[in-house]
Design a protein around this motif. Structure first.
Motif, PDB file in Angstrom:
ATOM      1  N   GLY A 161       0.794  -1.372  -0.119  1.00 19.79           N
ATOM      2  CA  GLY A 161      -0.094  -0.103   0.067  1.00 19.79           C
ATOM      3  C   GLY A 161       0.744   1.193   0.106  1.00 19.79           C
ATOM      4  N   LEU A 162       1.920   1.139   0.695  1.00 16.00           N
ATOM      5  CA  LEU A 162       2.922   2.394   0.769  1.00 16.00           C
ATOM      6  C   LEU A 162       3.418   2.753  -0.633  1.00 16.00           C
ATOM      7  CD1 LEU A 162       4.632   2.015   4.259  1.00 16.00           C
ATOM      8  CD2 LEU A 162       2.880   3.707   3.789  1.00 16.00           C
ATOM      9  N   LEU A 163       4.022   1.448  -1.244  1.00 13.14           N
ATOM     10  CA  LEU A 163       4.519   1.768  -2.609  1.00 13.14           C
ATOM     11  C   LEU A 163       3.550   2.320  -3.557  1.00 13.14           C
ATOM     12  CD1 LEU A 163       7.118  -1.161  -2.814  1.00 13.14           C
ATOM     13  CD2 LEU A 163       7.562   1.250  -2.593  1.00 13.14           C
ATOM     14  N   THR A 164       2.264   1.770  -3.512  1.00 11.98           N
ATOM     15  CA  THR A 164       1.144   2.209  -4.349  1.00 11.98           C
ATOM     16  C   THR A 164       1.151   3.813  -4.500  1.00 11.98           C
ATOM     17  OG1 THR A 164       0.115  -0.031  -4.173  1.00 11.98           O
ATOM     18  CG2 THR A 164      -1.217   1.869  -5.203  1.00 11.98           C
ATOM     19  N   VAL A 165       1.312   4.194  -3.414  1.00  6.16           N
ATOM     20  CA  VAL A 165       1.227   5.714  -3.209  1.00  6.16           C
ATOM     21  C   VAL A 165       2.631   6.329  -3.353  1.00  6.16           C
ATOM     22  CG1 VAL A 165       0.567   7.681  -1.581  1.00  6.16           C
ATOM     23  CG2 VAL A 165      -0.688   5.714  -1.510  1.00  6.16           C
ATOM     24  N   ALA A 166       3.573   5.809  -3.072  1.00  3.55           N
ATOM     25  CA  ALA A 166       5.028   6.648  -3.042  1.00  3.55           C
ATOM     26  C   ALA A 166       5.755   6.562  -4.481  1.00  3.55           C
ATOM     27  CB  ALA A 166       5.877   5.806  -2.111  1.00  3.55           C
ATOM     28  N   VAL A 167       5.445   5.379  -5.035  1.00  4.61           N
ATOM     29  CA  VAL A 167       5.854   5.397  -6.280  1.00  4.61           C
ATOM     30  C   VAL A 167       5.307   6.470  -7.369  1.00  4.61           C
ATOM     31  CG1 VAL A 167       6.276   3.868  -8.417  1.00  4.61           C
ATOM     32  CG2 VAL A 167       6.720   3.084  -6.197  1.00  4.61           C
ATOM     33  N   PRO A 168       4.084   6.542  -7.600  1.00  9.05           N
ATOM     34  CA  PRO A 168       3.541   7.569  -8.579  1.00  9.05           C
ATOM     35  C   PRO A 168       3.904   9.030  -8.113  1.00  9.05           C
ATOM     36  CG  PRO A 168       1.759   5.839  -8.052  1.00  9.05           C
ATOM     37  CD  PRO A 168       3.030   5.698  -7.085  1.00  9.05           C
ATOM     38  N   VAL A 169       3.854   9.096  -6.796  1.00 10.54           N
ATOM     39  CA  VAL A 169       4.160  10.461  -6.395  1.00 10.54           C
ATOM     40  C   VAL A 169       5.686  10.951  -6.656  1.00 10.54           C
ATOM     41  CG1 VAL A 169       4.495  11.851  -4.080  1.00 10.54           C
ATOM     42  CG2 VAL A 169       2.473  10.484  -4.564  1.00 10.54           C
ATOM     43  N   SER A 170       6.675   9.791  -6.594  1.00 17.90           N
ATOM     44  CA  SER A 170       8.029  10.063  -6.792  1.00 17.90           C
ATOM     45  C   SER A 170       8.254  10.341  -8.091  1.00 17.90           C
ATOM     46  CB  SER A 170       8.602   8.661  -6.392  1.00 17.90           C
ATOM     47  OG  SER A 170       9.898   8.811  -6.708  1.00 17.90           O
ATOM     48  N   VAL A 171       7.522   9.598  -9.083  1.00 19.79           N
ATOM     49  CA  VAL A 171       7.331   9.896 -10.753  1.00 19.79           C
ATOM     50  C   VAL A 171       6.927  11.211 -10.817  1.00 19.79           C
ATOM     51  CG1 VAL A 171       6.727   9.006 -12.744  1.00 19.79           C
ATOM     52  CG2 VAL A 171       7.633   7.395 -11.071  1.00 19.79           C
ATOM     53  N   LEU A 183       6.961  13.961  -9.119  1.00 20.49           N
ATOM     54  CA  LEU A 183       7.919  14.680  -8.580  1.00 20.49           C
ATOM     55  C   LEU A 183       9.229  14.770  -9.267  1.00 20.49           C
ATOM     56  CD1 LEU A 183       7.939  14.447  -4.804  1.00 20.49           C
ATOM     57  CD2 LEU A 183       7.022  16.203  -6.024  1.00 20.49           C
ATOM     58  N   ASN A 184       9.437  13.855 -10.100  1.00 21.20           N
ATOM     59  CA  ASN A 184      10.820  13.576 -11.092  1.00 21.20           C
ATOM     60  C   ASN A 184      10.529  14.161 -12.487  1.00 21.20           C
ATOM     61  OD1 ASN A 184      13.611  13.189 -11.570  1.00 21.20           O
ATOM     62  ND2 ASN A 184      13.248  10.822 -11.264  1.00 21.20           N
ATOM     63  N   THR A 185       9.962  13.094 -13.315  1.00 24.67           N
ATOM     64  CA  THR A 185       9.870  13.431 -14.533  1.00 24.67           C
ATOM     65  C   THR A 185       8.564  13.430 -15.159  1.00 24.67           C
ATOM     66  OG1 THR A 185      10.058  10.868 -15.199  1.00 24.67           O
ATOM     67  CG2 THR A 185      12.331  12.066 -14.876  1.00 24.67           C
ATOM     68  N   ARG A 186       7.770  12.727 -14.588  1.00 23.12           N
ATOM     69  CA  ARG A 186       6.217  12.822 -14.801  1.00 23.12           C
ATOM     70  C   ARG A 186       6.068  11.901 -16.040  1.00 23.12           C
ATOM     71  NH1 ARG A 186       4.146  18.966 -13.247  1.00 23.12           N
ATOM     72  NH2 ARG A 186       4.834  18.763 -11.119  1.00 23.12           N
ATOM     73  N   THR A 187       6.704  10.768 -16.508  1.00 20.97           N
ATOM     74  CA  THR A 187       6.823  10.059 -17.597  1.00 20.97           C
ATOM     75  C   THR A 187       6.182   8.993 -17.430  1.00 20.97           C
ATOM     76  OG1 THR A 187       9.061   9.398 -17.536  1.00 20.97           O
ATOM     77  CG2 THR A 187       8.480  11.404 -18.684  1.00 20.97           C
ATOM     78  N   ALA A 188       5.260   8.163 -18.279  1.00 17.08           N
ATOM     79  CA  ALA A 188       4.796   6.950 -18.160  1.00 17.08           C
ATOM     80  C   ALA A 188       5.880   6.098 -18.099  1.00 17.08           C
ATOM     81  CB  ALA A 188       3.979   6.619 -19.280  1.00 17.08           C
ATOM     82  N   ARG A 189       7.273   6.181 -19.069  1.00 18.72           N
ATOM     83  CA  ARG A 189       8.306   5.280 -18.851  1.00 18.72           C
ATOM     84  C   ARG A 189       8.833   5.047 -17.494  1.00 18.72           C
ATOM     85  NH1 ARG A 189      13.610   6.376 -22.728  1.00 18.72           N
ATOM     86  NH2 ARG A 189      14.791   4.428 -22.115  1.00 18.72           N
ATOM     87  N   GLN A 190       9.054   6.421 -16.937  1.00 17.42           N
ATOM     88  CA  GLN A 190       9.774   6.031 -15.670  1.00 17.42           C
ATOM     89  C   GLN A 190       8.815   5.377 -14.484  1.00 17.42           C
ATOM     90  OE1 GLN A 190      10.741   9.744 -13.487  1.00 17.42           O
ATOM     91  NE2 GLN A 190      11.926   8.464 -11.801  1.00 17.42           N
ATOM     92  N   LEU A 191       7.522   5.587 -14.730  1.00 15.88           N
ATOM     93  CA  LEU A 191       6.500   4.829 -13.947  1.00 15.88           C
ATOM     94  C   LEU A 191       6.508   3.343 -14.209  1.00 15.88           C
ATOM     95  CD1 LEU A 191       4.284   5.065 -11.682  1.00 15.88           C
ATOM     96  CD2 LEU A 191       2.529   5.321 -13.729  1.00 15.88           C
ATOM     97  N   THR A 192       6.529   3.014 -15.411  1.00 14.68           N
ATOM     98  CA  THR A 192       6.618   1.593 -15.841  1.00 14.68           C
ATOM     99  C   THR A 192       7.851   1.104 -15.223  1.00 14.68           C
ATOM    100  OG1 THR A 192       5.221   1.835 -17.783  1.00 14.68           O
ATOM    101  CG2 THR A 192       6.401  -0.217 -17.437  1.00 14.68           C
TER     102      THR A 192
END
Length: 381
Positions: A118-128, A130-139
């Protein structure tokens, strides 16, 4: 190399805190690389505060086994602070997050794994975001965290398999020790009872026979104690070599002494061998000795026999055991005690077979065992 690896694993298991500190130092070394690589001129130079905050992100890994969820929360918080508060170089991989996710997947109960997910489900999209906002980095981020989680679950499955196998091996060893102790004690006590019961009669009618009976009781007891000490001595750990003798189990060389003890009880024992007599592997020879011992113990205890014959037949890659007495034979409804069960178990352990029942023409009792002899096995000296 394998020996060094095994020693390293044993050392790590004995000092887990040192392993965690080593992992933290290794992660810190990986996260230091962007700070020592020259940055492009259009970017601000890396600063010591940024590097210090990077170190603060790594330090919680020292407690990754003790409080994995707290460590994960601390890593998420310090990583967010690093991204928001300083202009530091980025990292090619989220090293600290991958290490703690692997740890949670490998060593934590299901509820902790669920909370971490659950924590990662929130933290990973927020980190992306804040960083690049790209689908590539999210994937990519989701993929690497999922890979760390899967690797941790595979490690846990392998460890559980090793624990189960160790428990099975311990159970097999306990059964083997119990079988050995049963054979030793049953044989010795049976002979001692027979001699003790015959002693009072011999004292009145033949004093020299009484003396021989008492000698036989003493010799049987000493032999049983020696075998028990030899068997249990190998289980001691940490003793000096001289205090825990590691001698081999009795084998074919011990058969003559065994037969002499049975003869001392008043039973006539005949021994024959057929085929090309040859040394047997240590495990096979010990099983042959124990099978003959148990069969003769049953004769002394239950058969009321006067004569018994022991016959060994050496074949091509096999050895057959036949013990036949002229006693009263199997009693109706008796399925055999622990001794005969032990005979079958010993035979099965070597891939052989065991059969018991009335002798020829329904007279007496017969034990027949067929044991394969492994080709190329190291023989007992």
């Amino acid at each position: 190399m394998r020996g060094w690896w095994e020693r390293g694993r044993a050392l790590g298991a004995a000092h887990p805190q040192a392993v965690d500190i080593g992992i933290a130092l290794l992660v810190q070394a990986a996260m230091t690389m962007p700070f020592v690589v020259p940055r492009p001129p259009d970017l601000e130079p890396a600063t010591w505060p940024a590097y210090g905050l990077t170190t603060l992100t790594v330090v919680p890994l020292i407690w990754r086994r003790r409080a994995p969820l707290a460590v994960l929360t601390a890593i998420i918080a310090t990583s967010a602070l690093y991204r928001l508060a300083v202009e530091g170089p980025g990292q090619p991989l989220p090293y600290t997050g991958l290490v703690i996710i692997y740890t949670i997947a490998a060593a934590s109960p299901p509820w902790k794994r669920l909370v971490a997910g659950g924590l990662l489900t929130v933290a990973v999209p927020v980190s992306v975001w804040l960083n690049t906002r790209t689908a590539r980095q999210l994937t990519f981020s989701l993929f690497v965290f999922a890979a760390a989680y899967v690797l941790g679950r595979l490690t846990d499955a392998r460890q559980r398999e090793h624990r189960i196998e160790a428990e099975r091996a311990a159970a097999r060893e306990r059964a083997r020790i119990a079988r050995e102790m049963h054979d030793i004690l049953s044989h010795a006590v049976s002979l001692m009872i027979v001699q003790a019961e015959a002693g009072p009669v011999a004292v009145r009618t033949a004093p020299e026979r009484a003396e021989a009976a008492f000698d036989a009781i003493s010799a049987t007891g000493r032999d049983a104690m020696a075998q028990l000490r030899r068997m249990l001595g190998v289980l001691r750990e940490g003793d000096e070599p001289g205090r825990a003798p590691r001698e081999p189990q009795p084998g074919l060389a011990g058969l003559p002494e065994l037969l002499d003890r049975i003869r001392a009880s008043g039973l006539e024992v005949a021994y024959e061998s057929a085929g090309a007599v040859r040394p047997l592997p240590e495990a096979t020879g010990a099983s042959v000795f124990r099978i003959v011992q148990e069969a003769l113990t049953n004769v002394v205890k239950h058969a009321a026999a006067r004569n018994v014959s022991v016959h060994l037949t050496y074949g091509e890659g096999t050895v057959d055991i036949r013990v036949l007495d002229d006693g009263r034979g199997p009693r109706p409804g008796s399925g055999g005690g622990h001794g005969l069960i032990g005979v079958r178990e010993r035979a099965a352990a070597h891939g052989g077979t065991a059969a018991t029942g009335p002798g020829p023409d329904g007279r007496g009792f017969e034990v027949r065992v067929h044991l394969p002899v492994p080709a190329g096995a190291e023989v007992a000296r």
